[in-house]
Design an enzyme around this catalytic site. Structure first.
Site, PDB file in Angstrom:
ATOM      1  N   GLN A 131      34.870  26.130  70.670  1.00 42.32           N
ATOM      2  CA  GLN A 131      33.955  25.084  70.192  1.00 42.32           C
ATOM      3  C   GLN A 131      34.284  23.442  70.060  1.00 42.32           C
ATOM      4  O   GLN A 131      33.456  22.879  69.779  1.00 42.32           O
ATOM      5  CB  GLN A 131      33.599  25.841  68.743  1.00 42.32           C
ATOM      6  CG  GLN A 131      34.418  25.609  67.624  1.00 42.32           C
ATOM      7  CD  GLN A 131      34.101  26.367  66.616  1.00 42.32           C
ATOM      8  OE1 GLN A 131      34.101  27.587  66.395  1.00 42.32           O
ATOM      9  NE2 GLN A 131      33.725  25.511  65.511  1.00 42.32           N
ATOM     10  N   CYS A 137      30.469  27.474  65.465  1.00 41.99           N
ATOM     11  CA  CYS A 137      30.865  28.682  65.692  1.00 41.99           C
ATOM     12  C   CYS A 137      29.712  29.736  65.420  1.00 41.99           C
ATOM     13  O   CYS A 137      29.876  30.851  65.957  1.00 41.99           O
ATOM     14  CB  CYS A 137      31.709  28.933  64.206  1.00 41.99           C
ATOM     15  SG  CYS A 137      31.040  28.833  62.649  1.00 41.99           S
ATOM     16  N   HIS A 269      32.930  30.667  58.349  1.00 44.95           N
ATOM     17  CA  HIS A 269      33.349  30.663  59.730  1.00 44.95           C
ATOM     18  C   HIS A 269      32.513  31.765  60.445  1.00 44.95           C
ATOM     19  O   HIS A 269      32.660  32.880  59.590  1.00 44.95           O
ATOM     20  CB  HIS A 269      34.760  30.696  60.094  1.00 44.95           C
ATOM     21  CG  HIS A 269      35.141  30.447  61.550  1.00 44.95           C
ATOM     22  ND1 HIS A 269      34.523  29.415  62.359  1.00 44.95           N
ATOM     23  CD2 HIS A 269      35.898  31.197  62.133  1.00 44.95           C
ATOM     24  CE1 HIS A 269      34.876  29.772  63.505  1.00 44.95           C
ATOM     25  NE2 HIS A 269      35.969  30.802  63.616  1.00 44.95           N
ATOM     26  N   ASN A 294      37.362  35.060  68.704  1.00 43.23           N
ATOM     27  CA  ASN A 294      37.158  33.577  67.880  1.00 43.23           C
ATOM     28  C   ASN A 294      36.475  32.682  68.842  1.00 43.23           C
ATOM     29  O   ASN A 294      36.581  32.858  69.991  1.00 43.23           O
ATOM     30  CB  ASN A 294      38.353  33.133  67.127  1.00 43.23           C
ATOM     31  CG  ASN A 294      38.300  32.128  66.216  1.00 43.23           C
ATOM     32  OD1 ASN A 294      37.349  31.798  65.595  1.00 43.23           O
ATOM     33  ND2 ASN A 294      39.200  32.027  65.196  1.00 43.23           N
TER      34      ASN A 294
END
Length: 328
Positions: A131, A137, A269, A294
């Site tokens: 990102q 996110c 997050h 992630n």
């Protein structure tokens, strides 16, 4: 006596000189690896001090992990020069202090579920994306879940566009954060373009959505999952789910193992729970874990993925868990 004292002073100077040379080399190598450049000498000196403090923390933690006193290891990754205060300011999950206005569906823990699920084994998970400095996110977690579940349904993995959500989803806040459940609502109503047709640029731009190039996904409903048992059932039976996570410094520096470190006070997050499993430690005790994806690139963690302790709501992982159903 005088000779011994002189030898001690000399040894101390030698150690300090060696340490300085060692850190100079390590610092230079690290900057080159992560393409770090600083606008002023003063800024670089500040970042160097933070980096050295992180180095000592990582070394001490990994010594403890090597002795079996922690379940995970750390690394001097791209976040080694940032402070805890900066981590707090990087929040990209906008919860507004309350659950999103979407229905909640409790699966419970279904009988007969497998002990191990990893959707990467089905070739239905794209590589870990990055990102960058944009707080997007929420878009990456949402798109990653849709990519995988669409592949599970149609047996074809297609990379979809996070940039479309950043530019065009007016409920969420682009690089200032958002919430996967809202992004799922946007995709339900508008469809989503392929990544190759709407490429990611780490910043918000004017919306360039083209309806004729969008994939209509026929989602019937989107909803929150209220607990980890529901998440396990959903991941096992249907595919990955988007979840919130309370990131603190320990997670930023994660390298490998089952993460059980410190967490922030609240989810800040968004990541993807795309599998789970159980490991046994040296004492033979079972250690259940999540497999997460992630959006910090392949250089973080285990090629962009990680294991996180399960069944303890680690770092509020069951907060804001979002899923959806396809039209049959």
């Amino acid at each position: 006596m005088y000779l011994n004292r002189s030898l001690c002073v000399f040894a101390t100077l030698l150690i300090c000189t060696w340490a300085s040379s060692f850190f100079d080399l390590e610092w230079s190598t690290w900057k080159s690896k992560y393409d770090k450049k600083y606008p002023t000498t003063k800024e670089e000196q500040l970042r160097r001090k933070i980096w050295e403090d992180t180095w000592h923390k990582v070394e001490e933690h990994n010594r403890r992990a090597d002795r079996g006193l922690s379940k995970y290891w750390m690394a001097m990754n791209q976040f080694a020069d940032i402070t805890p205060e900066e981590v707090k300011r990087r929040s990209c999950l906008k919860t507004n202090g309350a659950e999103a206005s979407a229905p909640s569906l409790s699966y419970g823990l279904r009988d007969g579920l497998p002990d191990h699920v990893d959707w990467r084994e089905s070739k239905c998970v794209t590589e870990a994306k990055n990102q960058g400095m944009c707080g997007s996110c929420w878009a990456f977690a949402t798109v990653g879940v849709v990519e995988s579940r669409l592949c599970i349904k149609n047996h074809k993995l297609i990379a979809l566009s996070e940039q479309q959500l950043v530019d065009c989803d007016n409920v969420d806040e682009a690089c200032c954060g958002g919430l996967p459940i809202y992004a799922l609502k946007y995709i339900t109503e508008n469809g989503v373009m392929k990544a190759e047709d709407y490429e990611y640029e780490t910043r918000q731009k004017e919306c360039a959505f083209k309806e004729d190039k969008a994939m209509t996904l026929n989602l019937t409903k989107y909803y929150n999952l209220p607990d980890e048992n529901s998440m396990v059932s959903s991941v096992a039976l249907e595919g990955p789910v988007a979840v919130g996570f309370a990131v603190d410094m320990d997670f930023m520096h994660y390298s490998r193992g089952i993460f059980d470190g410190d967490c922030a006070e609240n989810a800040n997050h968004a990541i993807i729970a795309m599998g789970y499993g159980i490991e046994k430690d040296e004492d033979g005790e079972e250690q259940p874990y999540w497999i997460i994806k992630n959006s910090w690139g392949e250089e973080w963690g285990e090629n962009g993925f990680a294991k996180v302790q399960r069944d303890v709501n680690m770092c509020s992982i069951s907060s804001f868990a979002a899923s959806f159903d396809f039209l049959e």
